[in-house]
Write a protein that holds these residues in place. Structure first.
Motif, PDB file in Angstrom:
ATOM      1  N   HIS A 175    -104.773  73.691 -22.930  1.00  0.00           N
ATOM      2  CA  HIS A 175    -106.021  74.348 -22.537  1.00  0.00           C
ATOM      3  C   HIS A 175    -106.855  73.426 -21.657  1.00  0.00           C
ATOM      4  CE1 HIS A 175    -107.989  71.745 -25.565  1.00  0.00           C
ATOM      5  NE2 HIS A 175    -106.891  71.974 -26.272  1.00  0.00           N
ATOM      6  N   HIS A 182    -112.339  73.859 -25.792  1.00  0.00           N
ATOM      7  CA  HIS A 182    -111.317  74.726 -25.201  1.00  0.00           C
ATOM      8  C   HIS A 182    -111.922  75.488 -24.023  1.00  0.00           C
ATOM      9  CE1 HIS A 182    -109.723  74.069 -29.320  1.00  0.00           C
ATOM     10  NE2 HIS A 182    -108.570  74.060 -28.692  1.00  0.00           N
ATOM     11  N   ASP A 184    -110.838  77.345 -19.931  1.00  0.00           N
ATOM     12  CA  ASP A 184    -109.738  77.829 -19.096  1.00  0.00           C
ATOM     13  C   ASP A 184    -109.210  76.665 -18.260  1.00  0.00           C
ATOM     14  OD1 ASP A 184    -109.911  80.469 -19.967  1.00  0.00           O
ATOM     15  OD2 ASP A 184    -111.415  80.980 -18.451  1.00  0.00           O
ATOM     16  N   GLN A 186    -105.421  78.511 -19.898  1.00  0.00           N
ATOM     17  CA  GLN A 186    -104.428  78.321 -20.943  1.00  0.00           C
ATOM     18  C   GLN A 186    -103.157  77.770 -20.297  1.00  0.00           C
ATOM     19  OE1 GLN A 186    -103.917  81.995 -23.145  1.00  0.00           O
ATOM     20  NE2 GLN A 186    -105.656  81.505 -24.452  1.00  0.00           N
TER      21      GLN A 186
END
Length: 271
Positions: A175, A182, A184, A186
């Motif tokens: 990630h 976390h 963007d 993924q």
């Protein structure tokens, strides 16, 4: 999907947080011995992060949507536990293999890394799984460069794992990371080269393949966090936080005790 490109000041903070996370793993390594509990290892890591490094352990009380707050400072996953193992009273025994996953917060930025550890004399099968998974990590890292794609990383990892007779966990992935734990994008550990988001300088994300000796299927335990293999086969994971540079990549979670990448993997001379 909104992917943040980090500023030079943010990147420098990420370098510090990443190095500190790696140094927690350096510190805890001598304590991973038969008889120690996973809870004791967590306590030692927690105290080191707060008292010595002046860091915050990111997992503690972390509660993404749909989850109750995580109760510990680290994730420690033993044998067939894939990820998010909650430290507790379990005593390690000779032959166990385990992943210790550390995420620090320093000056508002996160560093995220994990390593496999062997307790005493692990089996040949366990050692091979740990080794192949380590190779998968670095084969994925070697694909990181501007103009490349996330699919390049996934394809390299999947091919190596499956050629060894192993399977790739698909429900969990790497990630983006920065001011948030976390972010963007993924980063899945399977896929097709040339597909997915194109990599750009100043992107930062984790690569953290979870490789099972048996089938890829997993399940969640009653604690709401610990993930295990459905077939009770061994699982292994290694993780680094990686920066996309103008010419390739920089691994942000290296330390004096971090293991060097395999010499045979091409493309690791970039920085």
């Amino acid at each position: 999907m909104s992917i943040s490109l980090k500023t030079p000041a943010e990147i420098e903070k990420m370098r510090v947080a990443g190095r500190l996370a790696a140094e927690v793993l350096d510190y805890i390594a001598p304590f991973v011995v038969p008889g120690v509990t996973t809870g004791e290892l967590d306590r030692l890591c927690h105290e080191f992060m707060e008292d010595v490094q002046g860091c915050i352990p990111a997992p503690l009380n972390y509660a993404p949507p749909g989850y109750k707050p995580y109760p510990k400072a680290t994730c420690i996953s033993v044998n067939h536990q894939v990820c998010h193992g909650v430290p507790g009273d379990r005593q390690l025994k000779n032959g166990d293999v385990l992943n210790i996953d550390i995420t620090t917060i320093k000056d508002g930025y996160h560093g995220d890394t994990s390593r496999m550890f062997q307790v005493g004399d692990a089996s040949i099968q366990a050692k091979r799984l740990c080794e192949v998974t380590f190779e998968c990590l670095w084969l994925g890292i070697a694909q990181v460069k501007p103009g490349g794609h996330l699919g390049d990383i996934g394809q390299a990892i999947q091919a190596h794992a499956e050629n060894a007779g192993y399977s790739v966990v698909r429900e969990f992935c790497g990630h983006g990371i920065g001011a948030q734990f976390h972010e963007d994008p993924q980063v899945v550990h399977y896929g097709k080269a040339g597909t997915g988001i194109q990599l750009r300088p100043n992107m930062i994300f984790t690569i953290e393949p979870m490789i099972n000796a048996g089938k890829a299927a997993i399940r969640e335990l009653a604690d709401g966090w610990t993930i295990v293999t459905k077939d009770h086969s061994l699982s292994a994971q290694w993780e680094h936080t990686v920066l996309v540079t103008e010419s390739g990549f920089e691994v942000l979670t290296l330390s004096a005790g971090a293991r060097l990448p395999p010499e045979w993997i091409e493309g690791l001379g970039r920085s």
